[in-house]
Design a protein around this motif. Structure first.
Motif, PDB file in Angstrom:
ATOM      1  N   SER A  65       8.186  20.593   3.383  1.00  0.00           N
ATOM      2  CA  SER A  65       8.395  20.095   4.735  1.00  0.00           C
ATOM      3  C   SER A  65       7.997  21.142   5.767  1.00  0.00           C
ATOM      4  O   SER A  65       7.358  20.832   6.778  1.00  0.00           O
ATOM      5  N   TYR A  66       8.378  22.396   5.498  1.00  0.00           N
ATOM      6  CA  TYR A  66       8.029  23.483   6.419  1.00  0.00           C
ATOM      7  C   TYR A  66       6.514  23.597   6.583  1.00  0.00           C
ATOM      8  O   TYR A  66       6.020  23.766   7.698  1.00  0.00           O
ATOM      9  N   ARG A  67       5.770  23.505   5.494  1.00  0.00           N
ATOM     10  CA  ARG A  67       4.309  23.623   5.579  1.00  0.00           C
ATOM     11  C   ARG A  67       3.717  22.502   6.427  1.00  0.00           C
ATOM     12  O   ARG A  67       2.815  22.727   7.248  1.00  0.00           O
ATOM     13  N   ALA A  68       4.214  21.287   6.223  1.00  0.00           N
ATOM     14  CA  ALA A  68       3.722  20.161   7.024  1.00  0.00           C
ATOM     15  C   ALA A  68       4.076  20.345   8.491  1.00  0.00           C
ATOM     16  O   ALA A  68       3.259  20.077   9.389  1.00  0.00           O
ATOM     17  N   MET A  69       5.290  20.809   8.762  1.00  0.00           N
ATOM     18  CA  MET A  69       5.718  21.036  10.141  1.00  0.00           C
ATOM     19  C   MET A  69       4.899  22.155  10.781  1.00  0.00           C
ATOM     20  O   MET A  69       4.520  22.063  11.964  1.00  0.00           O
ATOM     21  N   ASN A 121      12.712  21.395  18.774  1.00  0.00           N
ATOM     22  CA  ASN A 121      13.852  20.499  18.955  1.00  0.00           C
ATOM     23  C   ASN A 121      13.421  19.045  18.957  1.00  0.00           C
ATOM     24  O   ASN A 121      14.126  18.167  18.461  1.00  0.00           O
ATOM     25  N   ALA A 122      12.238  18.782  19.530  1.00  0.00           N
ATOM     26  CA  ALA A 122      11.741  17.406  19.618  1.00  0.00           C
ATOM     27  C   ALA A 122      11.138  16.925  18.304  1.00  0.00           C
ATOM     28  O   ALA A 122      11.254  15.743  17.962  1.00  0.00           O
ATOM     29  N   ASN A 123      10.500  17.828  17.569  1.00  0.00           N
ATOM     30  CA  ASN A 123       9.727  17.410  16.399  1.00  0.00           C
ATOM     31  C   ASN A 123      10.283  17.881  15.067  1.00  0.00           C
ATOM     32  O   ASN A 123       9.995  17.265  14.032  1.00  0.00           O
ATOM     33  N   GLY A 124      11.065  18.967  15.072  1.00  0.00           N
ATOM     34  CA  GLY A 124      11.629  19.451  13.825  1.00  0.00           C
ATOM     35  C   GLY A 124      12.376  18.388  13.036  1.00  0.00           C
ATOM     36  O   GLY A 124      12.189  18.266  11.817  1.00  0.00           O
ATOM     37  N   PRO A 125      13.238  17.573  13.684  1.00  0.00           N
ATOM     38  CA  PRO A 125      13.972  16.549  12.947  1.00  0.00           C
ATOM     39  C   PRO A 125      13.085  15.522  12.245  1.00  0.00           C
ATOM     40  O   PRO A 125      13.498  14.938  11.240  1.00  0.00           O
ATOM     41  N   LYS A 126      11.861  15.317  12.747  1.00  0.00           N
ATOM     42  CA  LYS A 126      10.935  14.398  12.081  1.00  0.00           C
ATOM     43  C   LYS A 126      10.552  14.921  10.700  1.00  0.00           C
ATOM     44  O   LYS A 126      10.159  14.150   9.822  1.00  0.00           O
ATOM     45  N   PHE A 127      10.653  16.237  10.537  1.00  0.00           N
ATOM     46  CA  PHE A 127      10.339  16.873   9.259  1.00  0.00           C
ATOM     47  C   PHE A 127      11.608  17.257   8.495  1.00  0.00           C
ATOM     48  O   PHE A 127      11.546  17.949   7.480  1.00  0.00           O
ATOM     49  N   GLY A 128      12.762  16.814   9.010  1.00  0.00           N
ATOM     50  CA  GLY A 128      14.027  17.107   8.354  1.00  0.00           C
ATOM     51  C   GLY A 128      14.678  18.406   8.782  1.00  0.00           C
ATOM     52  O   GLY A 128      15.692  18.803   8.222  1.00  0.00           O
ATOM     53  N   TRP A 129      14.117  19.072   9.804  1.00  0.00           N
ATOM     54  CA  TRP A 129      14.660  20.351  10.263  1.00  0.00           C
ATOM     55  C   TRP A 129      15.487  20.140  11.528  1.00  0.00           C
ATOM     56  O   TRP A 129      14.960  19.797  12.571  1.00  0.00           O
ATOM     57  N   GLN A 130      16.783  20.364  11.411  1.00  0.00           N
ATOM     58  CA  GLN A 130      17.722  20.103  12.493  1.00  0.00           C
ATOM     59  C   GLN A 130      18.109  21.397  13.208  1.00  0.00           C
ATOM     60  O   GLN A 130      18.395  22.405  12.557  1.00  0.00           O
ATOM     61  N   PRO A 131      18.163  21.398  14.553  1.00  0.00           N
ATOM     62  CA  PRO A 131      18.524  22.597  15.325  1.00  0.00           C
ATOM     63  C   PRO A 131      20.026  22.847  15.328  1.00  0.00           C
ATOM     64  O   PRO A 131      20.696  22.808  16.363  1.00  0.00           O
ATOM     65  N   LYS A 132      20.568  23.134  14.165  1.00  0.00           N
ATOM     66  CA  LYS A 132      22.017  23.285  14.015  1.00  0.00           C
ATOM     67  C   LYS A 132      22.574  24.437  14.837  1.00  0.00           C
ATOM     68  O   LYS A 132      23.733  24.408  15.267  1.00  0.00           O
ATOM     69  N   GLY A 133      21.749  25.464  15.056  1.00  0.00           N
ATOM     70  CA  GLY A 133      22.223  26.608  15.817  1.00  0.00           C
ATOM     71  C   GLY A 133      22.579  26.272  17.246  1.00  0.00           C
ATOM     72  O   GLY A 133      23.366  26.992  17.880  1.00  0.00           O
ATOM     73  N   ASP A 134      22.031  25.177  17.767  1.00  0.00           N
ATOM     74  CA  ASP A 134      22.361  24.762  19.132  1.00  0.00           C
ATOM     75  C   ASP A 134      23.821  24.342  19.256  1.00  0.00           C
ATOM     76  O   ASP A 134      24.368  24.316  20.358  1.00  0.00           O
ATOM     77  N   GLY A 135      24.425  24.003  18.131  1.00  0.00           N
ATOM     78  CA  GLY A 135      25.813  23.555  18.149  1.00  0.00           C
ATOM     79  C   GLY A 135      26.821  24.636  17.809  1.00  0.00           C
ATOM     80  O   GLY A 135      28.025  24.371  17.781  1.00  0.00           O
ATOM     81  N   PHE A 136      26.353  25.861  17.543  1.00  0.00           N
ATOM     82  CA  PHE A 136      27.275  26.945  17.229  1.00  0.00           C
ATOM     83  C   PHE A 136      28.075  27.339  18.476  1.00  0.00           C
ATOM     84  O   PHE A 136      27.620  27.142  19.601  1.00  0.00           O
ATOM     85  N   LYS A 137      29.255  27.904  18.253  1.00  0.00           N
ATOM     86  CA  LYS A 137      30.082  28.347  19.374  1.00  0.00           C
ATOM     87  C   LYS A 137      29.306  29.317  20.260  1.00  0.00           C
ATOM     88  O   LYS A 137      29.311  29.203  21.486  1.00  0.00           O
ATOM     89  N   LYS A 138      28.653  30.279  19.628  1.00  0.00           N
ATOM     90  CA  LYS A 138      27.694  31.128  20.333  1.00  0.00           C
ATOM     91  C   LYS A 138      26.317  30.661  19.894  1.00  0.00           C
ATOM     92  O   LYS A 138      25.897  30.887  18.759  1.00  0.00           O
ATOM     93  N   LYS A 139      25.615  29.971  20.764  1.00  0.00           N
ATOM     94  CA  LYS A 139      24.391  29.271  20.400  1.00  0.00           C
ATOM     95  C   LYS A 139      23.351  30.200  19.782  1.00  0.00           C
ATOM     96  O   LYS A 139      23.156  31.328  20.223  1.00  0.00           O
ATOM     97  N   GLU A 140      22.673  29.678  18.747  1.00  0.00           N
ATOM     98  CA  GLU A 140      21.588  30.386  18.084  1.00  0.00           C
ATOM     99  C   GLU A 140      20.365  29.461  18.072  1.00  0.00           C
ATOM    100  O   GLU A 140      20.195  28.667  17.142  1.00  0.00           O
ATOM    101  N   PRO A 141      19.513  29.542  19.085  1.00  0.00           N
ATOM    102  CA  PRO A 141      18.377  28.624  19.174  1.00  0.00           C
ATOM    103  C   PRO A 141      17.426  28.717  17.994  1.00  0.00           C
ATOM    104  O   PRO A 141      16.702  27.761  17.691  1.00  0.00           O
ATOM    105  N   TRP A 142      17.444  29.847  17.314  1.00  0.00           N
ATOM    106  CA  TRP A 142      16.517  30.086  16.205  1.00  0.00           C
ATOM    107  C   TRP A 142      16.913  29.426  14.899  1.00  0.00           C
ATOM    108  O   TRP A 142      16.089  29.295  13.999  1.00  0.00           O
ATOM    109  N   HIS A 143      18.168  29.007  14.776  1.00  0.00           N
ATOM    110  CA  HIS A 143      18.682  28.560  13.482  1.00  0.00           C
ATOM    111  C   HIS A 143      18.474  27.060  13.270  1.00  0.00           C
ATOM    112  O   HIS A 143      19.027  26.226  13.995  1.00  0.00           O
ATOM    113  N   PHE A 144      17.691  26.726  12.232  1.00  0.00           N
ATOM    114  CA  PHE A 144      17.435  25.333  11.855  1.00  0.00           C
ATOM    115  C   PHE A 144      17.783  25.151  10.383  1.00  0.00           C
ATOM    116  O   PHE A 144      17.618  26.070   9.573  1.00  0.00           O
TER     117      PHE A 144
END
Length: 217
Positions: A39-43, A116-139
Motif C-alpha cells: 500500500s505504501y508503494r502505491a501511495m 490527510n486527503a489521500n492516505g485513507p484511500k490507501f488505508g493509511w489513517q492520520p491517527k497522530g492528529d487525534g493524539f493528546k499532543k498532536k503528531e501530524p507525522w504519525h499514520f
C-alpha cells in the motif's frame, strides 16, 4: 516460516518484513509488513505524481528495545521525547505505522494536506492528529487497501527485486532477498525499471540489469 503476524509486538525479524525506505533520522533501513508495504508503494507513486517528490519517513517498524528507549525517555520527561506507547503495545511494533517526514510532519504543508486527503484511500489513517499532543507525522495502516489494476500497472514492481528511493540522500537502491545495492546512475535505474516491466532490451542492457540483480541474490 512464520508470518510476521505470528511474532510478538516489536519482535518481528526483518526477514519477515519488507524494506520500504531509509530513515531521515539516521535510523537506517525502514520496514513494514507486506500488506502495508504494498500500500505504501502505491501511495508513494500517487504522492510523487501529485507533488513531484517521493514520501520520506523518519521511522516505520520499531523493535521492542527501541520502544522501551522512547517510552523511558517519555516517562522521565526528557527533552525531545514525545508520548510513547508502553512497549509491546505500539502499532510501530506490528509494522503497521509510519512516522513520515518531508513536510508530512507539519500542519499546513501541501504534503500533509495531500496525505490527510489521500492516505485513507490507501488505508493509511492520520491517527497522530487525534493524539493528546498532536503528531501530524504519525499514520497507521488499517489493512483496507486493495490494489486496483491502475496501481499494479504503475508501480513497476515485481517479486524479483524492488527499487527504493532514499530522497534524503539522493541514493536509489535495488533490493532483493540478500540485501541492497546502490544503483550507480539514473540510466541504470531506467534500465532496471524497464526490466521489471519486461520491456524489450538489448543484450548489453540485460547484462547490466543481471549484474545488479546478482548483487542482491
Amino acid at each position: 516460516m512464520r508470518a510476521a503476524a505470528a511474532y510478538p509486538n516489536g519482535e518481528i525479524p526483518t526477514s519477515q518484513l519488507v524494506l520500504v525506505a531509509v530513515s531521515t533520522l539516521g535510523l537506517g533501513d525502514q520496514y513494514l509488513v507486506a500488506g502495508a508495504a504494498a500500500s505504501y508503494r502505491a501511495m508513494n507513486t500517487a504522492f510523487k505524481k501529485a507533488l513531484g517528490t517521493p514520501l520520506t519517513m523518519a521511522e516505520a517498524y520499531r523493535s521492542r528495545a527501541r520502544q522501551q528507549y522512547l517510552y523511558d525517555g517519555y516517562i522521565a520527561g526528557e527533552p525531545g521525547f514525545n508520548e510513547a506507547a508502553l512497549p509491546g503495545t505500539s502499532v510501530h511494533g506490528l509494522g503497521l505505522a509510519v512516522d513520515f517526514s518531508g513536510g508530512v510532519d507539519s500542519y499546513g504543508t501541501s504534503a500533509k494536506t495531500w496525505m490527510n486527503a489521500n492516505g485513507p484511500k490507501f488505508g493509511w489513517q492520520p491517527k497522530g492528529d487525534g493524539f493528546k499532543k498532536k503528531e501530524p507525522w504519525h499514520f497507521e495502516y488499517d489493512g483496507s487497501y486493495t490494489p486496483g489494476d491502475s496501481d499494479q500497472t504503475n508501480t513497476g514492481e515485481d517479486d524479483l527485486f524492488k527499487i527504493i528511493e532514499a530522497a534524503e540522500t539522493d541514493n536509489i537502491f535495488i533490493v532483493g532477498p540478500a540485501g541492497r545495492a546502490t544503483i550507480s546512475s539514473p540510466s541504470h535505474v531506467s534500465l532496471l525499471r524497464r526490466f521489471q516491466k519486461q520491456d524489450s532490451l538489448l543484450t548489453v542492457e540485460v547484462d547490466i540489469c543481471i549484474s545488479y540483480i546478482r548483487k542482491v541474490y
